[in-house]
Design a protein around this motif. Sequence first.
Motif, PDB file in Angstrom:
ATOM      1  N   MET A  54       0.818  -1.196   0.000  1.00  0.00           N
ATOM      2  CA  MET A  54       0.000   0.000   0.000  1.00  0.00           C
ATOM      3  C   MET A  54       0.861   1.260   0.000  1.00  0.00           C
ATOM      4  O   MET A  54       0.444   2.311  -0.487  1.00  0.00           O
ATOM      5  N   ALA A  55       2.074   1.152   0.548  1.00  0.00           N
ATOM      6  CA  ALA A  55       2.990   2.288   0.465  1.00  0.00           C
ATOM      7  C   ALA A  55       3.312   2.596  -0.988  1.00  0.00           C
ATOM      8  O   ALA A  55       3.453   3.764  -1.370  1.00  0.00           O
ATOM      9  N   ARG A  56       3.419   1.559  -1.789  1.00  0.00           N
ATOM     10  CA  ARG A  56       3.698   1.766  -3.212  1.00  0.00           C
ATOM     11  C   ARG A  56       2.563   2.558  -3.864  1.00  0.00           C
ATOM     12  O   ARG A  56       2.815   3.495  -4.637  1.00  0.00           O
ATOM     13  N   THR A  57       1.335   2.211  -3.539  1.00  0.00           N
ATOM     14  CA  THR A  57       0.189   2.919  -4.098  1.00  0.00           C
ATOM     15  C   THR A  57       0.206   4.380  -3.671  1.00  0.00           C
ATOM     16  O   THR A  57       0.043   5.284  -4.492  1.00  0.00           O
ATOM     17  N   ALA A  58       0.389   4.621  -2.370  1.00  0.00           N
ATOM     18  CA  ALA A  58       0.410   5.989  -1.866  1.00  0.00           C
ATOM     19  C   ALA A  58       1.579   6.768  -2.446  1.00  0.00           C
ATOM     20  O   ALA A  58       1.458   7.958  -2.762  1.00  0.00           O
ATOM     21  N   ALA A  59       2.728   6.110  -2.586  1.00  0.00           N
ATOM     22  CA  ALA A  59       3.908   6.781  -3.125  1.00  0.00           C
ATOM     23  C   ALA A  59       3.693   7.193  -4.577  1.00  0.00           C
ATOM     24  O   ALA A  59       4.046   8.306  -4.978  1.00  0.00           O
ATOM     25  N   GLU A  60       3.119   6.296  -5.375  1.00  0.00           N
ATOM     26  CA  GLU A  60       2.877   6.620  -6.777  1.00  0.00           C
ATOM     27  C   GLU A  60       1.910   7.788  -6.909  1.00  0.00           C
ATOM     28  O   GLU A  60       2.068   8.646  -7.775  1.00  0.00           O
ATOM     29  N   GLU A  61       0.887   7.829  -6.037  1.00  0.00           N
ATOM     30  CA  GLU A  61      -0.075   8.918  -6.098  1.00  0.00           C
ATOM     31  C   GLU A  61       0.527  10.231  -5.614  1.00  0.00           C
ATOM     32  O   GLU A  61       0.067  11.301  -5.997  1.00  0.00           O
ATOM     33  N   SER A  62       1.560  10.159  -4.767  1.00  0.00           N
ATOM     34  CA  SER A  62       2.164  11.376  -4.217  1.00  0.00           C
ATOM     35  C   SER A  62       2.964  12.144  -5.252  1.00  0.00           C
ATOM     36  O   SER A  62       3.149  13.353  -5.129  1.00  0.00           O
ATOM     37  N   GLY A  63       3.492  11.434  -6.253  1.00  0.00           N
ATOM     38  CA  GLY A  63       4.319  12.090  -7.265  1.00  0.00           C
ATOM     39  C   GLY A  63       5.718  12.413  -6.799  1.00  0.00           C
ATOM     40  O   GLY A  63       6.459  13.119  -7.493  1.00  0.00           O
ATOM     41  N   SER A 283      -6.288   4.140  -9.369  1.00  0.00           N
ATOM     42  CA  SER A 283      -5.496   5.163 -10.054  1.00  0.00           C
ATOM     43  C   SER A 283      -4.833   4.628 -11.317  1.00  0.00           C
ATOM     44  O   SER A 283      -4.428   5.402 -12.186  1.00  0.00           O
ATOM     45  N   ARG A 284      -4.705   3.309 -11.401  1.00  0.00           N
ATOM     46  CA  ARG A 284      -4.074   2.695 -12.574  1.00  0.00           C
ATOM     47  C   ARG A 284      -5.078   2.406 -13.692  1.00  0.00           C
ATOM     48  O   ARG A 284      -4.683   1.952 -14.760  1.00  0.00           O
ATOM     49  N   GLY A 285      -6.353   2.635 -13.439  1.00  0.00           N
ATOM     50  CA  GLY A 285      -7.363   2.390 -14.455  1.00  0.00           C
ATOM     51  C   GLY A 285      -7.624   0.916 -14.687  1.00  0.00           C
ATOM     52  O   GLY A 285      -8.054   0.525 -15.782  1.00  0.00           O
ATOM     53  N   ILE A 286      -7.405   0.071 -13.658  1.00  0.00           N
ATOM     54  CA  ILE A 286      -7.651  -1.371 -13.776  1.00  0.00           C
ATOM     55  C   ILE A 286      -8.955  -1.703 -13.041  1.00  0.00           C
ATOM     56  O   ILE A 286      -9.002  -1.665 -11.807  1.00  0.00           O
ATOM     57  N   PRO A 287     -10.031  -2.031 -13.767  1.00  0.00           N
ATOM     58  CA  PRO A 287     -11.313  -2.322 -13.110  1.00  0.00           C
ATOM     59  C   PRO A 287     -11.337  -3.718 -12.508  1.00  0.00           C
ATOM     60  O   PRO A 287     -10.517  -4.579 -12.844  1.00  0.00           O
ATOM     61  N   VAL A 288     -12.302  -3.925 -11.602  1.00  0.00           N
ATOM     62  CA  VAL A 288     -12.474  -5.234 -10.991  1.00  0.00           C
ATOM     63  C   VAL A 288     -13.907  -5.707 -11.188  1.00  0.00           C
ATOM     64  O   VAL A 288     -14.842  -4.908 -11.255  1.00  0.00           O
ATOM     65  N   LEU A 289     -14.056  -7.029 -11.287  1.00  0.00           N
ATOM     66  CA  LEU A 289     -15.344  -7.687 -11.135  1.00  0.00           C
ATOM     67  C   LEU A 289     -15.267  -8.373  -9.787  1.00  0.00           C
ATOM     68  O   LEU A 289     -14.616  -9.403  -9.633  1.00  0.00           O
ATOM     69  N   GLY A 290     -15.871  -7.748  -8.771  1.00  0.00           N
ATOM     70  CA  GLY A 290     -15.735  -8.229  -7.406  1.00  0.00           C
ATOM     71  C   GLY A 290     -16.822  -9.217  -7.037  1.00  0.00           C
ATOM     72  O   GLY A 290     -18.007  -8.960  -7.285  1.00  0.00           O
ATOM     73  N   ILE A 291     -16.432 -10.338  -6.435  1.00  0.00           N
ATOM     74  CA  ILE A 291     -17.371 -11.353  -5.963  1.00  0.00           C
ATOM     75  C   ILE A 291     -17.337 -11.304  -4.438  1.00  0.00           C
ATOM     76  O   ILE A 291     -16.339 -11.680  -3.818  1.00  0.00           O
TER      77      ILE A 291
END
Length: 357
Positions: A54-63, A283-291
């Motif tokens: 999750m740090a990777r996600t937050a870091a990428e969004e931080s710029g 943020s990556r534009g990857i959708p999910v089909l959640g079950i």
Amino acid sequence: MIINNNIPGFQGGLSIPTHILTLIFHGADVFDYGDAARLISLLHPRLSLVAGVMARTAAEESGLPVIYDGRRPSEILSEYQSDQAVLIHRAKTNASAHRFGSLIHSHLKDRGLILIDPGTCQIVTWGVVDPSLSTWLSEITGYPVVSGNYHESSPPDTRVIGGCLPGEPVFVNGIIIGFATGEEAVISLQDGTIQAVSGIELKDHGVEKLIRFGCPDVSKAWCKSGNIRISRPKKGSQKVQEGHVVVIDHSAMACFGAFDPDICGLVTIGDDTTSICGHIGCSRGIPVLGITDGDIDGIVPEGYAPGSVILQVVRERDDELGIEIAEKVPIEPVVWDIWVEKIIRELGDRVKVMHRE
């Protein structure tokens, strides 16, 4: 979301060659609370590395100018001398700060450790460290330097997860196995399954899922308590309409490995797996089909990329129906929206559409 945490500015003092310093950021909170941005600005590191999914996600969004490293913090730190790398982690409590640092230090053999913890506003040290560096860091940040507490090793097949707040979810290898009832959640491995020793109320379904994936060595497993991230993800546009579909079955932290350029979407099995994968993919534009089956624990703020659909089973468990849908995923590329609607039609009244993005 950025929350101010009032790190003071430079106050003068010793001159240390900062160009040799590497900062290792762990956890999403150091980015979401603004700690990473402030410390990079203050310390001018030659390199800033990120550990944690999750740090990777937050870091990428931080710029921010940071580099993701998929290894554990101790593995990264072991490549540096103690006066060349500093670990940064935002703890919830003083006890969790010391336990986290003590666990990291226990994997570093004879190497010292400096941990900057903006959550408790202190610099914590273990082992032999360069006093001139820790003093300089204290002057720069305004945080006092304190000696880290050491924690005794747990008995064989037992794990102590410290720094908990009562009611928080407790994770083992990314799966919620229960909820903390005290400051320390103690679990053990007995007869091939997880048992509660103290400070935790187990979630049977979570333990069942963990065992299904292979009961881990609890002394080496990735364990934590509390929510994974506090901030909502940024929303990107749908990456591709046509491509391959990947199945993520109750193992949300594995979804980064699925983000190949030809992926058009994820089938995610499980409530928390769906919310985590949706958050990471947003943020990556990857959708999910959640079950899902309505057993969500709210460990991350929800957010989904365009094209996402969340289904809730009506009379079954998400495990069984998820496996059935996984078997329908073709090897060849599909057009995501068309394939998702086909699956929904085939399932009929066995599911309810809970959300569309």
